[in-house]
Scaffold this motif. Sequence first.
Motif, PDB file in Angstrom:
ATOM      1  N   GLY A 135     -18.713   1.364  -3.776  1.00 22.66           N
ATOM      2  CA  GLY A 135     -18.923   0.085  -3.105  1.00 22.66           C
ATOM      3  C   GLY A 135     -20.376  -0.183  -2.772  1.00 22.66           C
ATOM      4  N   GLN A 136     -21.282   0.704  -3.209  1.00 20.89           N
ATOM      5  CA  GLN A 136     -22.704   0.537  -2.900  1.00 20.89           C
ATOM      6  C   GLN A 136     -23.277  -0.684  -3.606  1.00 20.89           C
ATOM      7  OE1 GLN A 136     -25.262   3.742  -4.228  1.00 20.89           O
ATOM      8  NE2 GLN A 136     -26.889   3.192  -2.801  1.00 20.89           N
ATOM      9  N   VAL A 137     -24.034  -1.501  -2.870  1.00 21.83           N
ATOM     10  CA  VAL A 137     -24.725  -2.637  -3.478  1.00 21.83           C
ATOM     11  C   VAL A 137     -25.952  -2.100  -4.204  1.00 21.83           C
ATOM     12  CG1 VAL A 137     -25.956  -4.788  -3.067  1.00 21.83           C
ATOM     13  CG2 VAL A 137     -23.902  -4.263  -1.742  1.00 21.83           C
ATOM     14  N   LEU A 138     -26.035  -2.349  -5.493  1.00 23.20           N
ATOM     15  CA  LEU A 138     -27.096  -1.784  -6.321  1.00 23.20           C
ATOM     16  C   LEU A 138     -28.296  -2.714  -6.467  1.00 23.20           C
ATOM     17  CD1 LEU A 138     -24.881  -0.278  -9.170  1.00 23.20           C
ATOM     18  CD2 LEU A 138     -25.882   0.929  -7.210  1.00 23.20           C
ATOM     19  N   MET A 139     -28.042  -3.997  -6.624  1.00 25.41           N
ATOM     20  CA  MET A 139     -29.144  -4.923  -6.879  1.00 25.41           C
ATOM     21  C   MET A 139     -28.659  -6.359  -6.762  1.00 25.41           C
ATOM     22  SD  MET A 139     -29.437  -4.478 -11.054  1.00 25.41           S
ATOM     23  CE  MET A 139     -30.371  -5.995 -11.327  1.00 25.41           C
ATOM     24  N   LEU A 140     -29.619  -7.255  -6.736  1.00 29.10           N
ATOM     25  CA  LEU A 140     -29.343  -8.687  -6.792  1.00 29.10           C
ATOM     26  C   LEU A 140     -30.175  -9.260  -7.925  1.00 29.10           C
ATOM     27  CD1 LEU A 140     -28.295 -11.429  -5.628  1.00 29.10           C
ATOM     28  CD2 LEU A 140     -30.377 -11.473  -4.250  1.00 29.10           C
ATOM     29  N   ALA A 141     -29.538  -9.996  -8.812  1.00 27.37           N
ATOM     30  CA  ALA A 141     -30.257 -10.637  -9.918  1.00 27.37           C
ATOM     31  C   ALA A 141     -29.671 -12.029 -10.105  1.00 27.37           C
ATOM     32  CB  ALA A 141     -30.143  -9.803 -11.191  1.00 27.37           C
ATOM     33  N   TYR A 142     -30.158 -12.736 -11.117  1.00 26.24           N
ATOM     34  CA  TYR A 142     -29.715 -14.113 -11.327  1.00 26.24           C
ATOM     35  C   TYR A 142     -29.160 -14.291 -12.736  1.00 26.24           C
ATOM     36  CZ  TYR A 142     -31.945 -15.215  -6.936  1.00 26.24           C
ATOM     37  OH  TYR A 142     -32.266 -15.241  -5.597  1.00 26.24           O
ATOM     38  N   GLY A 185     -26.987   5.936 -14.791  1.00 28.08           N
ATOM     39  CA  GLY A 185     -28.348   6.156 -14.324  1.00 28.08           C
ATOM     40  C   GLY A 185     -28.616   5.371 -13.054  1.00 28.08           C
ATOM     41  N   ASN A 186     -29.878   5.000 -12.855  1.00 26.03           N
ATOM     42  CA  ASN A 186     -30.298   4.286 -11.654  1.00 26.03           C
ATOM     43  C   ASN A 186     -30.366   2.786 -11.909  1.00 26.03           C
ATOM     44  OD1 ASN A 186     -30.693   6.696 -10.147  1.00 26.03           O
ATOM     45  ND2 ASN A 186     -32.627   7.009 -11.220  1.00 26.03           N
ATOM     46  N   ALA A 187     -30.057   2.013 -10.885  1.00 24.26           N
ATOM     47  CA  ALA A 187     -30.104   0.554 -11.017  1.00 24.26           C
ATOM     48  C   ALA A 187     -31.502   0.003 -10.804  1.00 24.26           C
ATOM     49  CB  ALA A 187     -29.134  -0.091 -10.034  1.00 24.26           C
ATOM     50  N   CYS A 188     -32.283   0.649  -9.935  1.00 23.14           N
ATOM     51  CA  CYS A 188     -33.598   0.124  -9.565  1.00 23.14           C
ATOM     52  C   CYS A 188     -34.693   0.634 -10.497  1.00 23.14           C
ATOM     53  CB  CYS A 188     -33.919   0.511  -8.125  1.00 23.14           C
ATOM     54  SG  CYS A 188     -35.458  -0.209  -7.503  1.00 23.14           S
ATOM     55  N   HIS A 189     -35.640  -0.249 -10.846  1.00 21.69           N
ATOM     56  CA  HIS A 189     -36.738   0.148 -11.736  1.00 21.69           C
ATOM     57  C   HIS A 189     -37.689   1.148 -11.082  1.00 21.69           C
ATOM     58  CE1 HIS A 189     -38.644  -3.184  -9.441  1.00 21.69           C
ATOM     59  NE2 HIS A 189     -39.718  -2.436  -9.555  1.00 21.69           N
ATOM     60  N   TYR A 235     -33.075   0.442  -0.932  1.00 17.96           N
ATOM     61  CA  TYR A 235     -33.275   1.804  -0.451  1.00 17.96           C
ATOM     62  C   TYR A 235     -34.181   1.877   0.779  1.00 17.96           C
ATOM     63  CZ  TYR A 235     -37.636   1.353  -3.118  1.00 17.96           C
ATOM     64  OH  TYR A 235     -38.842   0.915  -3.603  1.00 17.96           O
ATOM     65  N   ARG A 236     -34.650   0.726   1.264  1.00 17.62           N
ATOM     66  CA  ARG A 236     -35.528   0.700   2.435  1.00 17.62           C
ATOM     67  C   ARG A 236     -34.842   0.002   3.600  1.00 17.62           C
ATOM     68  NH1 ARG A 236     -40.744  -1.816  -0.530  1.00 17.62           N
ATOM     69  NH2 ARG A 236     -39.047  -3.009  -1.481  1.00 17.62           N
ATOM     70  N   THR A 237     -35.028   0.564   4.793  1.00 22.60           N
ATOM     71  CA  THR A 237     -34.448  -0.020   6.002  1.00 22.60           C
ATOM     72  C   THR A 237     -35.495  -0.886   6.702  1.00 22.60           C
ATOM     73  OG1 THR A 237     -32.969   1.873   6.298  1.00 22.60           O
ATOM     74  CG2 THR A 237     -33.358   0.471   8.223  1.00 22.60           C
ATOM     75  N   LEU A 281     -52.572   5.424 -12.562  1.00 23.26           N
ATOM     76  CA  LEU A 281     -53.109   6.529 -11.769  1.00 23.26           C
ATOM     77  C   LEU A 281     -52.182   6.831 -10.586  1.00 23.26           C
ATOM     78  CD1 LEU A 281     -55.361   8.551 -11.115  1.00 23.26           C
ATOM     79  CD2 LEU A 281     -56.584   6.704  -9.949  1.00 23.26           C
ATOM     80  N   LEU A 282     -51.669   5.783  -9.939  1.00 27.15           N
ATOM     81  CA  LEU A 282     -50.742   5.979  -8.826  1.00 27.15           C
ATOM     82  C   LEU A 282     -49.473   6.684  -9.291  1.00 27.15           C
ATOM     83  CD1 LEU A 282     -50.987   2.553  -6.927  1.00 27.15           C
ATOM     84  CD2 LEU A 282     -52.137   4.699  -6.393  1.00 27.15           C
ATOM     85  N   VAL A 283     -48.944   6.244 -10.424  1.00 25.15           N
ATOM     86  CA  VAL A 283     -47.740   6.873 -10.974  1.00 25.15           C
ATOM     87  C   VAL A 283     -48.002   8.342 -11.281  1.00 25.15           C
ATOM     88  CG1 VAL A 283     -46.179   6.927 -12.963  1.00 25.15           C
ATOM     89  CG2 VAL A 283     -46.754   4.744 -11.889  1.00 25.15           C
ATOM     90  N   GLU A 284     -49.150   8.614 -11.895  1.00 22.64           N
ATOM     91  CA  GLU A 284     -49.494   9.991 -12.288  1.00 22.64           C
ATOM     92  C   GLU A 284     -49.602  10.904 -11.069  1.00 22.64           C
ATOM     93  OE1 GLU A 284     -50.150  12.754 -15.343  1.00 22.64           O
ATOM     94  OE2 GLU A 284     -49.597  10.634 -15.468  1.00 22.64           O
ATOM     95  N   LYS A 285     -50.132  10.360  -9.967  1.00 16.71           N
ATOM     96  CA  LYS A 285     -50.307  11.152  -8.748  1.00 16.71           C
ATOM     97  C   LYS A 285     -49.114  11.031  -7.796  1.00 16.71           C
ATOM     98  CE  LYS A 285     -53.367  13.218  -7.782  1.00 16.71           C
ATOM     99  NZ  LYS A 285     -53.663  14.652  -8.022  1.00 16.71           N
ATOM    100  N   LYS A 286     -48.068  10.335  -8.262  1.00 17.13           N
ATOM    101  CA  LYS A 286     -46.841  10.164  -7.471  1.00 17.13           C
ATOM    102  C   LYS A 286     -47.115   9.503  -6.117  1.00 17.13           C
ATOM    103  CE  LYS A 286     -44.187  13.866  -9.665  1.00 17.13           C
ATOM    104  NZ  LYS A 286     -45.097  14.008 -10.812  1.00 17.13           N
ATOM    105  N   VAL A 287     -47.979   8.496  -6.142  1.00 13.35           N
ATOM    106  CA  VAL A 287     -48.249   7.677  -4.964  1.00 13.35           C
ATOM    107  C   VAL A 287     -47.493   6.364  -5.133  1.00 13.35           C
ATOM    108  CG1 VAL A 287     -50.008   6.463  -3.622  1.00 13.35           C
ATOM    109  CG2 VAL A 287     -50.533   8.689  -4.646  1.00 13.35           C
ATOM    110  N   SER A 288     -46.627   6.030  -4.194  1.00 11.75           N
ATOM    111  CA  SER A 288     -45.825   4.813  -4.318  1.00 11.75           C
ATOM    112  C   SER A 288     -46.595   3.602  -3.815  1.00 11.75           C
ATOM    113  CB  SER A 288     -44.518   4.957  -3.531  1.00 11.75           C
ATOM    114  OG  SER A 288     -44.774   4.943  -2.139  1.00 11.75           O
ATOM    115  N   LEU A 289     -46.191   2.432  -4.296  1.00 13.42           N
ATOM    116  CA  LEU A 289     -46.796   1.192  -3.801  1.00 13.42           C
ATOM    117  C   LEU A 289     -46.479   0.993  -2.325  1.00 13.42           C
ATOM    118  CD1 LEU A 289     -46.188  -1.276  -6.756  1.00 13.42           C
ATOM    119  CD2 LEU A 289     -48.383  -0.461  -5.902  1.00 13.42           C
ATOM    120  N   GLU A 290     -45.320   1.449  -1.896  1.00 19.16           N
ATOM    121  CA  GLU A 290     -44.958   1.321  -0.482  1.00 19.16           C
ATOM    122  C   GLU A 290     -45.940   2.092   0.399  1.00 19.16           C
ATOM    123  OE1 GLU A 290     -41.026   1.724   2.409  1.00 19.16           O
ATOM    124  OE2 GLU A 290     -41.023   2.619   0.412  1.00 19.16           O
TER     125      GLU A 290
END
Length: 202
Positions: free
Chosen positions: A16-23, A81-85, A93-95, A182-191
């Motif tokens: 029952g988990q909500v995975l995403m919203l699209a159009y 797999g995963n729904a989110c890119h 996944y964020r509160t 570079l952020l992806v390579e160093k595992k730094v998230s945009l958040e």
Amino acid sequence: MDNKLIPAIIQEQGTGQVLMLAYMNEESLRRSIETGTTWFWSRSRKKLWNKGETSGNIQKIKEIKYDCDGDTLLVTVEQIGNACHTGNKSCFYRTLKKENIKELALKGESSKILEEIYGVLKQRIREKAPNSYTYSLHKKGLDEIIKKFGEESIEVVLSAKHQRKEDLIYEIGDLLYHLLLLLVEKKVSLEEIYNELESRRK
């Protein structure tokens, strides 16, 4: 429904988990029903897309319901797999906290392209995508990525000094791409970057 867009809430069967919203529009809904997998309309790219077509994270449709007003869809799926890119199972996944309300409103639609590209870069590396410039840089290692970022930084400086605005915009696009890699390579998230900027604004 004609060619109008209708929001589609994607929910995982069983949990029952909500995975995403699209159009969806009429054509994407028709394809979803015919193929048994979810199709959506991309508002940014202005075209149809089949969820998981490149990543393999497809959604097998189990049931489609619509609400009392006929203007929202609830699509129950088997998620592969995963729904989110971003690599998370769900896009939600964020509160939300009180201090984030203003930030959420300020980000709006424009910043989503950064998150979309960030997710695509992670996907290219994870899938070891053939003929991918992103994956080829990743294979060469951190030093090569840093080198390319440095080169693009110089290009931006030179463009700002000597070239037209259009050229500067193009060079900044290149710089941002390599920064995201570079952020992806160093595992730094945009958040994490957003949080750092938020702390400085305070």
